[in-house]
Design an enzyme around this catalytic site. Structure first.
Site, PDB file in Angstrom:
ATOM      1  N   HIS A 234     -65.955   0.586  25.365  1.00 28.43           N
ATOM      2  CA  HIS A 234     -65.134   1.310  24.393  1.00 28.43           C
ATOM      3  C   HIS A 234     -66.005   2.228  23.518  1.00 28.43           C
ATOM      4  O   HIS A 234     -65.726   3.418  23.373  1.00 28.43           O
ATOM      5  CB  HIS A 234     -64.399   0.254  23.547  1.00 28.43           C
ATOM      6  N   GLU A 235     -67.102   1.669  22.984  1.00 31.17           N
ATOM      7  CA  GLU A 235     -67.955   2.463  22.088  1.00 31.17           C
ATOM      8  C   GLU A 235     -68.663   3.588  22.851  1.00 31.17           C
ATOM      9  O   GLU A 235     -68.882   4.669  22.313  1.00 31.17           O
ATOM     10  CB  GLU A 235     -68.980   1.565  21.385  1.00 31.17           C
TER      11      GLU A 235
HETATM   12 ZN   LIG Z   1     -63.009   2.511  18.764  1.00 33.73          ZN
END
Ligand SMILES: [Zn+2]
Length: 421
Positions: A234-235
């Site tokens: 996600h990051e």
């Molecule tokens: Zn995020």
């Protein structure tokens, strides 16, 4: 409702149901931290606008040309900045995270098969791979991991994590490596990243993740539902300029993630909804794409990036993050100045040619097993082969033109070949 107290309790409980889940559980801090930096340094907005403008132009240019893309590998350095012993995570735990990044970005994740067919159709192999750096900024061999003991609590929330003189660890050249700091953060934080152009100062550019959410084994194994390494997936999406799937802010149908193929979504998801899950922005059909890595669903519920997200990430990699493409950080061979010595040891003749060429490798490189690929000017691959010392190739079936012979053992090594008829 007869009982006013019961009525208000029920109203409160119903309201809770619709409140953003980050108020209760773990949450990514990327958007909130970016908003805070913009408030202090409004000039960041100008950089973001320029990058978004470039992104739109790059994507529309790609859609005009049927360009052949190729897999790219980008170097990662992991700075373990630990306060408690158990935060000094093992190399195996770090490797488990690199594996997850590579599976998720290449659509090789085991749970991809659980993706509903409607969303499988727009799911992407992003064609980005990650390697732990093998060459450090000084040109020396490395395992791509630094370790620093600190005495600063929740250092991920401070200006210290990217500063060796303040208890953290200086970044390796942010233009040549993706810096990931694995360190302690405040309760409830799943970590954060700096989208292109938004780091302030630039030394802080990269990704920050608490050790218990990094990888799939060791101290991460007990972090259900964030135990499968998808916080970093996600990051890394944010690092390559993806917004949350519901948009850059806290939600609502007026916000968009600038991606055409992701369904409009009102708020972040939590847990693992049943498909199809609809909301106020997408009330029909296949509903929202809660399986997307840029949502907040449980790790074992996330399965995909979309093709639209892939294009936005590749725009970042060909624009504000383009310096990573020519980094030597992933070179398998030791010492970057080896490159010149190697290229000087390669002989190709005759060149130009109309049929046969002979490749000869001299000196210390003659005994190595070298892997090669032959491309044309737009990146279309025609040949791949391995050799030691000497090889003859028949190129008579290739059209006239300029070609590039690239040695994969030396990621930047390219030789030009001209075919005449
Ligand atoms: Zn995020």
């Amino acid at each position: 409702m007869k009982n006013p107290i019961l009525s208000s309790i029920i109203t409160f409980l119903i309201a809770l149901l619709f409140m953003p889940s980050f108020l209760f559980g773990q949450a990514c801090q990327t958007s909130h931290k970016r908003t805070a930096r913009i408030a202090q340094h409004p000039e960041i907005l100008e950089d973001m606008n320029q990058i978004n403008h470039f992104t739109e132009e790059w994507i529309s240019a790609q859609q005009m040309t049927a360009q052949v893309r190729e897999l790219v590998t980008v170097p990662v350095v992991v700075h373990v900045v630990w306060l408690e012993n158990d935060e000094n995570i093992s190399e195996a735990q770090i490797m488990s995270q690199i594996d997850v990044l590579n599976e998720d970005f290449r659509k090789l994740n085991a749970n991809f098969s659980t993706t509903p067919a409607a969303f499988q159709a727009i799911a992407a192999d992003v064609e980005i791979e990650f390697c732990l750096a093998s060459i450090d900024p000084n040109g020396n061999p490395t395992n791509g991991i630094t370790r620093t003991q600190t005495n600063i609590q929740e250092i991920g929330e401070t200006e210290s994590f990217y500063d060796s003189s303040a208890g953290g660890h200086d970044p390796w050249d942010n233009t040549q490596y993706i810096n990931i700091w694995v360190c302690n953060q405040e309760e409830g934080s799943l970590g954060f990243a700096t989208p292109p152009g938004t780091a302030f100062p630039e030394e802080s550019d990269g990704v920050v993740i608490p050790s218990v959410y990094f990888g799939t084994i060791g101290t991460a194994a007990n972090s259900v539902p964030n135990h499968l390494g998808r916080t970093a997936t996600h990051e890394m999406g944010h690092y390559f300029n993806l917004e949350h799937i519901w948009g850059p802010g806290d939600g609502g149908c007026n916000e968009d993630d600038f991606i055409a193929d992701t369904p409009s979504q009102e708020f972040e998801s939590g847990g693992c909804p049943n498909f199809p899950f609809t909301d106020g922005c997408t009330p029909n059909g296949n509903g929202i794409n809660f399986q997307n890595y840029l949502d907040y669903s449980d790790d074992d519920c996330m399965t995909m990036f979309t093709e639209g997200q892939k294009m936005r990430m590749l725009a970042a990699l060909n624009g504000p993050r383009a310096s990573l493409l020519t980094s030597n950080g992933c070179n398998a061979m030791v010492a970057t100045n080896d490159l010149n010595n190697f290229e000087n040891s390669v002989r190709i003749f005759p060149n130009p040619t109309n049929q046969l060429i002979t490749i000869t490798i001299e000196n210390t490189y003659a005994s190595q097993n070298l892997n090669w690929e032959l491309f044309d000017m737009v990146g279309k691959k025609y040949l791949e082969f391995s050799m030691t010392e000497k090889k003859e190739l028949n190129l008579s079936n290739l059209p006239e033109g300029v070609y590039y012979l690239s040695c994969l053992n030396f990621s930047k090594s390219v030789k030009k070949i001209v075919i005449t008829k």
